[in-house]
Write a protein that holds these residues in place. Structure first.
Motif, mmCIF file in Angstrom:
data_model
loop_
_atom_site.group_PDB
_atom_site.id
_atom_site.type_symbol
_atom_site.label_atom_id
_atom_site.label_comp_id
_atom_site.label_asym_id
_atom_site.label_seq_id
_atom_site.Cartn_x
_atom_site.Cartn_y
_atom_site.Cartn_z
ATOM 1 N N ASP A 112 -33.272 -81.011 21.335
ATOM 2 C CA ASP A 112 -33.756 -79.821 20.876
ATOM 3 C C ASP A 112 -32.731 -78.480 21.675
ATOM 4 O OD1 ASP A 112 -36.949 -81.226 22.393
ATOM 5 O OD2 ASP A 112 -36.181 -81.041 20.310
ATOM 6 N N LYS A 113 -32.858 -77.466 20.879
ATOM 7 C CA LYS A 113 -32.105 -76.318 21.331
ATOM 8 C C LYS A 113 -32.829 -74.984 20.839
ATOM 9 C CE LYS A 113 -29.062 -76.425 17.493
ATOM 10 N NZ LYS A 113 -27.548 -76.544 16.989
ATOM 11 N N VAL A 114 -32.518 -74.022 21.604
ATOM 12 C CA VAL A 114 -33.104 -72.533 21.418
ATOM 13 C C VAL A 114 -31.589 -71.491 21.531
ATOM 14 C CG1 VAL A 114 -34.478 -70.550 22.305
ATOM 15 C CG2 VAL A 114 -35.340 -73.175 22.245
ATOM 16 N N VAL A 115 -31.357 -70.970 20.433
ATOM 17 C CA VAL A 115 -30.209 -70.022 20.632
ATOM 18 C C VAL A 115 -30.706 -68.788 20.325
ATOM 19 C CG1 VAL A 115 -28.197 -69.677 19.043
ATOM 20 C CG2 VAL A 115 -29.108 -72.001 19.270
ATOM 21 N N GLN A 116 -29.853 -67.709 21.007
ATOM 22 C CA GLN A 116 -30.355 -66.156 21.095
ATOM 23 C C GLN A 116 -29.070 -65.467 20.519
ATOM 24 O OE1 GLN A 116 -32.769 -66.656 25.144
ATOM 25 N NE2 GLN A 116 -32.971 -64.597 24.215
ATOM 26 N N SER A 117 -29.495 -64.567 19.903
ATOM 27 C CA SER A 117 -28.413 -63.571 19.246
ATOM 28 C C SER A 117 -28.819 -62.282 19.491
ATOM 29 C CB SER A 117 -27.863 -64.050 18.027
ATOM 30 O OG SER A 117 -28.855 -63.982 17.095
ATOM 31 N N PRO A 118 -27.807 -61.322 19.719
ATOM 32 C CA PRO A 118 -26.685 -61.583 20.259
ATOM 33 C C PRO A 118 -26.612 -62.023 21.812
ATOM 34 C CG PRO A 118 -27.240 -59.046 20.340
ATOM 35 C CD PRO A 118 -28.340 -59.718 19.580
ATOM 36 N N LEU A 119 -25.336 -62.075 22.177
ATOM 37 C CA LEU A 119 -25.575 -62.578 23.512
ATOM 38 C C LEU A 119 -25.620 -61.271 24.460
ATOM 39 C CD1 LEU A 119 -22.919 -65.446 24.079
ATOM 40 C CD2 LEU A 119 -25.367 -65.601 24.151
ATOM 41 N N SER A 120 -25.122 -60.160 24.108
ATOM 42 C CA SER A 120 -25.169 -59.057 24.894
ATOM 43 C C SER A 120 -25.074 -57.629 23.707
ATOM 44 C CB SER A 120 -24.095 -58.865 25.756
ATOM 45 O OG SER A 120 -22.685 -58.831 25.031
ATOM 46 N N LEU A 121 -25.618 -56.709 24.292
ATOM 47 C CA LEU A 121 -25.742 -55.467 23.321
ATOM 48 C C LEU A 121 -25.776 -54.389 24.121
ATOM 49 C CD1 LEU A 121 -26.755 -54.883 20.396
ATOM 50 C CD2 LEU A 121 -28.958 -55.496 21.309
ATOM 51 N N VAL A 122 -25.223 -53.322 23.788
ATOM 52 C CA VAL A 122 -25.119 -51.999 24.539
ATOM 53 C C VAL A 122 -25.746 -50.885 23.472
ATOM 54 C CG1 VAL A 122 -23.627 -50.241 25.865
ATOM 55 C CG2 VAL A 122 -22.989 -52.601 25.941
ATOM 56 N N VAL A 123 -26.566 -50.277 24.048
ATOM 57 C CA VAL A 123 -27.403 -49.131 23.060
ATOM 58 C C VAL A 123 -27.321 -47.906 24.055
ATOM 59 C CG1 VAL A 123 -28.395 -50.852 21.470
ATOM 60 C CG2 VAL A 123 -29.654 -49.831 23.529
ATOM 61 N N HIS A 124 -27.651 -46.647 23.060
ATOM 62 C CA HIS A 124 -28.201 -45.471 23.821
ATOM 63 C C HIS A 124 -29.725 -45.485 23.938
ATOM 64 C CE1 HIS A 124 -24.092 -44.307 24.018
ATOM 65 N NE2 HIS A 124 -23.689 -44.407 23.007
ATOM 66 N N GLU A 125 -29.926 -44.690 25.076
ATOM 67 C CA GLU A 125 -31.338 -44.428 25.011
ATOM 68 C C GLU A 125 -31.979 -43.850 23.815
ATOM 69 O OE1 GLU A 125 -31.948 -41.810 28.561
ATOM 70 O OE2 GLU A 125 -33.477 -43.171 29.361
ATOM 71 N N GLY A 126 -33.170 -44.426 23.108
ATOM 72 C CA GLY A 126 -33.661 -43.691 22.098
ATOM 73 C C GLY A 126 -33.511 -44.758 20.972
ATOM 74 N N ASP A 127 -32.552 -45.620 20.878
ATOM 75 C CA ASP A 127 -32.317 -46.366 19.875
ATOM 76 C C ASP A 127 -33.287 -47.568 19.905
ATOM 77 O OD1 ASP A 127 -28.642 -46.867 20.376
ATOM 78 O OD2 ASP A 127 -29.853 -45.181 19.596
ATOM 79 N N THR A 128 -33.458 -48.240 18.682
ATOM 80 C CA THR A 128 -34.294 -49.408 18.548
ATOM 81 C C THR A 128 -33.297 -50.721 18.466
ATOM 82 O OG1 THR A 128 -35.927 -48.295 17.320
ATOM 83 C CG2 THR A 128 -35.788 -50.505 17.046
ATOM 84 N N VAL A 129 -33.706 -51.555 18.933
ATOM 85 C CA VAL A 129 -33.136 -53.161 19.303
ATOM 86 C C VAL A 129 -33.968 -54.039 18.653
ATOM 87 C CG1 VAL A 129 -31.495 -52.230 20.951
ATOM 88 C CG2 VAL A 129 -33.490 -53.536 21.580
#
Lengths: 112, 116
Positions: free
Chosen positions: A2-19
């Motif tokens: 069993d495994k769970v994989v998340q992506s991306p590992l890290s993310l940098v955005v500016h206020e107001g952006d949608t992620v």
């Protein structure tokens, strides 16, 4: 295995952006998929998803599950600096111990 | 509403010392879990309990013991601490009997443990 994989590992955005944060899984006997937010201390529960195609929504956060393609996404619109955190995805077994299989998380930083 | 309470919050031990971490929940939950969280490793299950008087091994049980003598308490013991056990430890609980079938785990604030 069993495994769970998340992506991306890290993310940098500016206020107001949608992620969009992604979580894919390979888990036998799927029961549910959960999203948590972890700031400095305890993971805090955001959403639990059990059925495909039904969006869960809370303010600027929303999530949806695709049980056919085995993934979920977590969307955050109009991001704020307070959204900076690690977002964890976990999948629950259908067995009676209710154990969770955890992803490593996505670290989100929202800059002003 | 206290939820899940862990004590202590911080502790520094020397190699070979023993200690017990206490987890208490006031939500009448049947299931309780101990995790450790390390950088790059995510949350890993140490031991868990599906009810008073029961315990079971998780993913990384070696070097730890647990007891669930009362429904509301779940104790994690380190008999002989090793530097590899330096970590942040989280307790979680879930599942109130009679409530809806799918219920999330609720976490305590963690114990930061350093073994020198």
């Amino acid at each position: 295995e069993d495994k769970v994989v998340q992506s991306p590992l890290s993310l940098v955005v500016h206020e107001g952006d949608t992620v969009t944060l992604n979580c894919s899984y390979e888990v036998t006997n799927f029961r549910s998929l959960l999203w948590y937010k972890q700031e400095k201390k305890a993971p805090t529960f955001l959403f639990m998803l059990t059925s495909s195609g039904i969006e869960k929504k809370s303010g600027r956060l929303s999530s949806i599950l695709d049980k056919k393609e085995l993934f979920s996404i977590l969307n955050i619109t109009a991001t704020q600096t307070g959204d900076s955190a690690v977002y964890l995805c976990a999948v629950g077994h259908a067995g009676n111990n209710r154990k969770l299989i955890w992803g490593l998380g996505t670290s989100l930083a929202v800059n002003p | 509403n206290a939820g899940v309470t862990q004590t202590p919050k911080f502790r520094v031990l020397k190699t070979g010392q023993s200690m017990t971490l206490l987890c208490a929940q006031d939500m009448n939950h049947e299931y309780m879990y101990w995790y450790r969280q390390d950088p790059g490793m995510g949350l890993r299950l140490i031991h868990y309990s599906v009810g008073e008087g029961t315990t079971a091994k998780g993913e990384v049980p070696d070097g730890y013991n647990v007891s669930r003598l009362k429904k509301q308490n779940f104790l994690l013991g380190l008999e002989s601490a090793a530097p590899s056990q330096t970590s942040v430890y989280f307790c979680a609980s879930s599942y109130e009997r009679g409530a809806q079938d799918n219920q999330p785990q609720h976490f305590g604030d963690g114990t930061r443990l350093s073994i020198l």
